[in-house]
Design an enzyme around this catalytic site. Structure first.
Site, PDB file in Angstrom:
ATOM      1  CD  GLU A  21      37.127  39.283  44.296  1.00  0.00           C
ATOM      2  OE1 GLU A  21      38.014  39.442  45.163  1.00  0.00           O
ATOM      3  OE2 GLU A  21      35.923  39.216  44.567  1.00  0.00           O
ATOM      4  CG  ASP A  70      32.707  39.495  38.178  1.00  0.00           C
ATOM      5  OD1 ASP A  70      32.230  38.369  38.278  1.00  0.00           O
ATOM      6  OD2 ASP A  70      32.015  40.523  38.074  1.00  0.00           O
ATOM      7  CD  GLU A  78      34.978  36.487  40.393  1.00  0.00           C
ATOM      8  OE1 GLU A  78      33.843  36.307  39.936  1.00  0.00           O
ATOM      9  OE2 GLU A  78      35.197  37.163  41.430  1.00  0.00           O
ATOM     10  CG  ASN A 111      36.253  36.149  46.053  1.00  0.00           C
ATOM     11  OD1 ASN A 111      35.279  35.934  45.333  1.00  0.00           O
ATOM     12  ND2 ASN A 111      36.143  36.522  47.315  1.00  0.00           N
TER      13      ASN A 111
END
Lengths: 246, 246
Positions: free
Chosen positions: A61, A65, A132, A129
């Site tokens: 994640e 991101d 990501e 999440n």
């Protein structure tokens, strides 16, 4: 090539691979990355104490991101050649905020994979999440350029209406005022401090008060933008808008 | 290839190219990108009103910042396979914060280029911003993978001591206490609010006070971490540490 063939036609994961293929538009190679991406920490924590490496999707994640941010940065940089970085920053935060990612993950039905990997209670935040982490897995699997293609073609162009976002209201003061009027409350702002930075720039710290009670504070180089920031925080706190940072 | 040859040996910019080559380790192709990266807004603003496109480095800075973040994310992801995302996030902010970028830009002597492009008063912040814009220019010139190589080999490995950073003190409360003791002031913390979020998690809003006067406030899921955050903000405000966000 051979591994892709095996993944798609032969492996015991071929159904998983076919479902991924529908989303990705290509056959994934390193399946363990995607399985990791769909493994929420609530599942891995049970038996992870004995293991040396974390086996849930939180590290992916973190990576995803960052990749998402840089691809979106370039996309906007090229799409809006005459806009300044303030506009680009604002557009990006409208495009890849928590809420938008949650929605995209829902559209892509990533919850199906989460369930396959054992998740039972799936929250909205878990969805974003997971998206990501999914991007992180794609990046490690196929590299930057193909991940960029995926993000632009399968995410940004498909699920995000940039032209609509250009006009979305980010005037938080007016949104907060609207809320207060609806709810018969009063909004006021007070300057908590006002000083000069080492570069001799003015700086204002503002509190926003709802019926006289401090809801949030924020600082910036002008009173107006500190009030905007404080109003945004207040709206998040009240639950009117959701945090971009989540 | 031909363009590189011309840039290096023939063009009127050949000195500029040679200086860039020393830093980059390769011959840049699209020189206008680098010139843009070294053009501070204080210079372009004079005559930019008549122009359609912004000609300073702020847009490149936006792009470079994102590329830098994602390369650093991957670098840490691979370097620390057993650390969780909290550690990775913290390490990244220690590595690519404003102050670190200012220093790296100084080591690389990017001020030479800024001066060549007309800048006269060069602040520390201008240096760090220019480094980000430089990364943006490299990315547009040679793509992600070569930019990644540049960042890892010429920046992270050269100027950043990760092993030292692992141990750097981010206990802001103790730093603030130390400051207060040195200066015969008292530090106290007060809980401004305490509530539960929609997910039923506790949340604390804390103010840190210096001699009874509020210096900063912060929120988090535990009292302890809200105090840390508030202390960090206070240290920034006093000028003991510099902001990571720039």
């Amino acid at each position: 090539m051979v591994r892709k063939f095996i993944n798609f036609f032969v492996s015991s994961d071929k159904l998983f691979v076919k479902e991924l293929f529908k989303i990705l538009g290509f056959v994934p190679v390193n399946l363990y990355l995607y399985k990791r991406a769909f493994t929420h920490k609530s599942l891995s924590s049970k038996d992870s104490k004995s293991k040396r490496y974390p086996t849930n999707n939180e590290r992916l994640e973190f990576l995803g991101d960052a990749i998402l941010d840089s691809v979106t940065a370039e996309y906007l940089f090229r799409k809006y050649p005459s806009q300044d970085e303030g506009f680009l920053t604002q557009m990006r935060s409208k495009m890849v905020n928590r809420k938008a990612l949650n929605e995209i993950a829902s559209h892509m039905e990533l919850d199906v994979f989460l369930k396959q990997l054992g998740a039972t209670r799936i929250s909205q935040t878990m969805m974003g999440n997971t998206f990501e982490a999914f991007v992180g897995a794609i990046y490690l699997d196929v590299g930057y350029n193909r991940t960029k293609k995926f993000i632009i073609n399968k995410m940004l162009r498909q699920y995000i209406d940039v032209h609509h976002l250009e006009t979305v209201n980010t005037n938080y003061k007016s949104q907060l005022l609207e809320y207060s009027q609806k709810n018969h409350k009063t909004i006021s702002y007070s300057v908590l401090s006002h000083y000069r930075t080492k570069n001799n720039r003015e700086r204002f710290k503002i509190a926003v008060l709802l019926d006289g009670k401090s809801l949030a504070t924020a600082e910036d180089f002008s009173k107006k933008s500190a009030e905007q920031k404080a109003s945004e925080k207040a709206l998040i706190q009240i639950g009117i808008i959701s945090s971009n940072k989540g």
